[in-house]
Design a protein around this motif. Structure first.
Motif, PDB file in Angstrom:
ATOM      1  N   VAL A 261      48.149  24.235  48.350  1.00 22.51           N
ATOM      2  CA  VAL A 261      47.194  24.769  47.393  1.00 22.51           C
ATOM      3  C   VAL A 261      47.903  25.019  46.067  1.00 22.51           C
ATOM      4  CG1 VAL A 261      45.500  26.582  46.941  1.00 22.51           C
ATOM      5  CG2 VAL A 261      45.935  25.856  49.287  1.00 22.51           C
ATOM      6  N   GLY A 262      47.232  24.689  44.975  1.00 18.53           N
ATOM      7  CA  GLY A 262      47.727  24.972  43.625  1.00 18.53           C
ATOM      8  C   GLY A 262      46.629  25.620  42.801  1.00 18.53           C
ATOM      9  N   LEU A 263      46.994  26.160  41.646  1.00 18.82           N
ATOM     10  CA  LEU A 263      46.051  26.913  40.815  1.00 18.82           C
ATOM     11  C   LEU A 263      46.176  26.468  39.363  1.00 18.82           C
ATOM     12  CD1 LEU A 263      43.989  29.231  40.442  1.00 18.82           C
ATOM     13  CD2 LEU A 263      45.947  30.779  40.165  1.00 18.82           C
TER      14      LEU A 263
ATOM     15  N   LYS B 251      46.530  14.540  36.869  1.00 20.69           N
ATOM     16  CA  LYS B 251      47.951  14.282  36.595  1.00 20.69           C
ATOM     17  C   LYS B 251      48.831  14.831  37.707  1.00 20.69           C
ATOM     18  CE  LYS B 251      51.561  15.257  33.190  1.00 20.69           C
ATOM     19  NZ  LYS B 251      51.890  15.932  31.907  1.00 20.69           N
ATOM     20  N   ARG B 252      48.475  15.992  38.236  1.00 21.87           N
ATOM     21  CA  ARG B 252      49.279  16.594  39.294  1.00 21.87           C
ATOM     22  C   ARG B 252      49.017  15.966  40.659  1.00 21.87           C
ATOM     23  NH1 ARG B 252      53.710  19.230  37.491  1.00 21.87           N
ATOM     24  NH2 ARG B 252      53.208  20.180  35.487  1.00 21.87           N
ATOM     25  N   LEU B 253      47.777  15.598  40.932  1.00 20.19           N
ATOM     26  CA  LEU B 253      47.424  15.085  42.251  1.00 20.19           C
ATOM     27  C   LEU B 253      47.797  13.621  42.422  1.00 20.19           C
ATOM     28  CD1 LEU B 253      43.957  16.793  42.751  1.00 20.19           C
ATOM     29  CD2 LEU B 253      46.063  17.315  43.968  1.00 20.19           C
ATOM     30  N   ARG B 254      47.930  12.879  41.349  1.00 17.91           N
ATOM     31  CA  ARG B 254      48.233  11.455  41.474  1.00 17.91           C
ATOM     32  C   ARG B 254      49.637  11.226  42.022  1.00 17.91           C
ATOM     33  NH1 ARG B 254      48.359   8.927  35.530  1.00 17.91           N
ATOM     34  NH2 ARG B 254      48.609   7.049  36.829  1.00 17.91           N
ATOM     35  N   GLN B 255      50.494  12.243  41.976  1.00 19.32           N
ATOM     36  CA  GLN B 255      51.846  12.125  42.521  1.00 19.32           C
ATOM     37  C   GLN B 255      51.886  12.369  44.024  1.00 19.32           C
ATOM     38  OE1 GLN B 255      54.078  14.990  40.276  1.00 19.32           O
ATOM     39  NE2 GLN B 255      53.659  14.013  38.301  1.00 19.32           N
TER      40      GLN B 255
ATOM     41  N   GLN C 156      49.046  27.117  36.693  1.00 21.07           N
ATOM     42  CA  GLN C 156      49.587  28.422  37.021  1.00 21.07           C
ATOM     43  C   GLN C 156      50.456  28.381  38.263  1.00 21.07           C
ATOM     44  OE1 GLN C 156      49.410  30.875  35.114  1.00 21.07           O
ATOM     45  NE2 GLN C 156      49.833  32.745  36.271  1.00 21.07           N
ATOM     46  N   ALA C 157      50.079  27.568  39.251  1.00 22.04           N
ATOM     47  CA  ALA C 157      50.851  27.458  40.495  1.00 22.04           C
ATOM     48  C   ALA C 157      50.819  26.010  40.960  1.00 22.04           C
ATOM     49  CB  ALA C 157      50.277  28.371  41.576  1.00 22.04           C
ATOM     50  N   PRO C 158      51.968  25.362  41.146  1.00 21.18           N
ATOM     51  CA  PRO C 158      51.975  23.985  41.663  1.00 21.18           C
ATOM     52  C   PRO C 158      51.561  23.966  43.128  1.00 21.18           C
ATOM     53  CG  PRO C 158      54.203  24.854  41.547  1.00 21.18           C
ATOM     54  CD  PRO C 158      53.314  25.897  40.923  1.00 21.18           C
ATOM     55  N   LEU C 159      51.357  22.788  43.667  1.00 16.87           N
ATOM     56  CA  LEU C 159      50.962  22.651  45.066  1.00 16.87           C
ATOM     57  C   LEU C 159      52.046  23.230  45.973  1.00 16.87           C
ATOM     58  CD1 LEU C 159      49.531  19.031  44.918  1.00 16.87           C
ATOM     59  CD2 LEU C 159      48.220  21.118  45.305  1.00 16.87           C
ATOM     60  N   THR C 160      51.648  24.122  46.858  1.00 10.98           N
ATOM     61  CA  THR C 160      52.599  24.815  47.712  1.00 10.98           C
ATOM     62  C   THR C 160      51.908  25.272  48.985  1.00 10.98           C
ATOM     63  OG1 THR C 160      54.087  26.722  47.868  1.00 10.98           O
ATOM     64  CG2 THR C 160      52.124  26.982  46.522  1.00 10.98           C
ATOM     65  N   PHE C 161      52.702  25.489  50.035  1.00 13.35           N
ATOM     66  CA  PHE C 161      52.189  26.078  51.266  1.00 13.35           C
ATOM     67  C   PHE C 161      52.163  27.605  51.186  1.00 13.35           C
ATOM     68  CE2 PHE C 161      53.698  21.955  52.999  1.00 13.35           C
ATOM     69  CZ  PHE C 161      52.515  21.542  53.582  1.00 13.35           C
ATOM     70  N   ASP C 162      52.750  28.168  50.139  1.00  9.98           N
ATOM     71  CA  ASP C 162      52.790  29.621  49.978  1.00  9.98           C
ATOM     72  C   ASP C 162      51.457  30.100  49.390  1.00  9.98           C
ATOM     73  OD1 ASP C 162      53.449  32.256  49.744  1.00  9.98           O
ATOM     74  OD2 ASP C 162      55.120  31.968  48.355  1.00  9.98           O
ATOM     75  N   ARG C 163      50.450  30.170  50.223  1.00 10.48           N
ATOM     76  CA  ARG C 163      49.109  30.506  49.754  1.00 10.48           C
ATOM     77  C   ARG C 163      49.001  31.952  49.284  1.00 10.48           C
ATOM     78  NH1 ARG C 163      48.904  27.854  54.432  1.00 10.48           N
ATOM     79  NH2 ARG C 163      48.502  29.760  55.588  1.00 10.48           N
TER      80      ARG C 163
END
Length: 343
Positions: A136-138, A185-189, A148-155
């Motif tokens: 999850v990212g924000l 841009k973030r999800l395409r990676q 605000q928050a990159p994709l992470t398992f630290d929900r």
């Protein structure tokens, strides 16, 4: 299992002795007077001459102190047993509108009138913490969009950053297109499947440089599904007095949000109250999980505080050993002459 995370730090162990060998000896440039009766002078002022110790014994406490500091810097840690980390493969970005209109208090939560952003924080925070196996990212957006928050398992951390979001922190306007562009841009990676964007807004696009439908077409090309959520009470429930009544729900551009959902294969939600806002959780649960390689994690307990505490204690003992003769001499000089020890 015990290990040092940065074992290479111990390569710095000979550094002090290397500096002592390479650097020239300290010399003040002044003439020095050597006296052979220094022990007698020390006894006259109350000092006791220390016994001559070998050089290695004098350097032993300092060497031990240096090794303790290196041990703390090398990050000693205790690794627990490997634990499996469930992964469903979804990469979920949540874009939240923090423009000025999100402060409007036309929503109800537990029989209380609350602002739109307050309701989003409450319900979306629970939604984020419940995304087991998803990264999850924000994104927060107003006049501009910010990750605000990159994709992470630290929900839990993502929810904390959502709770700390403030109205107007990204500007007063609403840049829906820029928020979608930043998400793409973030999800395409990430892997091709399981790319999801939840877009929460209460207005129409009136800021930024990218048009929402253009950004939606880019998202569709990259396989990003967008779930727009239009939040706000119905226009007829506006607040105010007479002709000055406010209908902030009129600003919501539902046709554009519906078109974004259709182009990307997502679904549009209209959140007039808390119950409708919770419906997105069930919709995302219906998404087919994407198979991924299992991930394992090991709990880590940092142990650097122990060698650091021992080093602090040893340094205090060394300072006390150096200051004790001077302190004892001053106490002896302050005694009456009949209590002083005679040489």
């Amino acid at each position: 299992m015990f290990e040092f995370a940065w074992l290479w730090v111990f390569l710095l162990a000979p550094l002090p002795w290397l500096f002592r060998w390479l650097l020239p000896a300290a010399d003040s440039g002044e003439a020095a007077l050597k006296v052979s009766f220094l022990p007698e002078l020390q006894r006259l002022v109350g000092h006791r001459a220390r016994a001559h110790l070998p050089a290695w014994r004098k350097q032993l406490p300092v060497a031990l102190l240096w090794l303790l500091l290196l041990s703390a810097a090398a990050r000693p840690q205790w690794l627990g047993e490997p634990l499996p980390l469930p992964t469903s493969g979804r990469d979920l970005l949540v874009a939240v509108d923090v423009s000025g209109s999100m402060a409007y208090a036309d929503m109800r939560w537990e029989d209380q009138q609350v602002s739109r952003l307050s309701l989003v924080k409450q319900l979306l925070g629970d939604f984020i913490e419940g995304r087991q196996g998803d990264r999850v990212g924000l994104i927060l957006f107003g006049s501009q969009a910010y990750l605000q928050a990159p994709l992470t398992f630290d929900r839990r951390t993502v929810r904390t950053w959502l709770d700390e979001a403030l109205i107007g922190i990204a500007g007063k306007n609403t840049a829906i297109g820029d928020a979608i562009g930043l998400a793409v841009k973030r999800l395409r990676q990430q892997p091709d499947e399981g790319r999801v964007l939840v877009l929460i807004t209460d207005g129409a696009n009136n800021g930024g440089v990218l048009e929402p439908l253009t950004a939606a077409r880019l998202a569709a090309l990259e396989g990003v599904k967008i779930y727009p959520v239009g939040i706000g009470a119905d226009p007829e429930r506006g607040a105010g007095l007479g002709i000055f009544s406010l209908n902030p729900g009129l600003d919501l551009d539902e046709p554009t949000l519906q078109a974004i959902a259709e182009q990307t294969g997502g679904e549009y939600f209209r959140a007039r109250d808390a119950d409708e806002l919770q419906a997105i959780d069930a919709a995302l649960d219906r998404l087919e999980p994407v198979a991924q390689q299992p991930i394992q994690t090991r709990p880590t307990q940092a142990l650097y505080a122990w060698p650091l505490a021992v080093a602090l204690l040893l340094s205090l003992l060394l300072v006390a050993r150096e200051l004790w003769p001077q302190t004892a001499s001053r106490v002896t000089q302050k005694r009456p002459f009949w209590l002083r020890r005679r040489p």
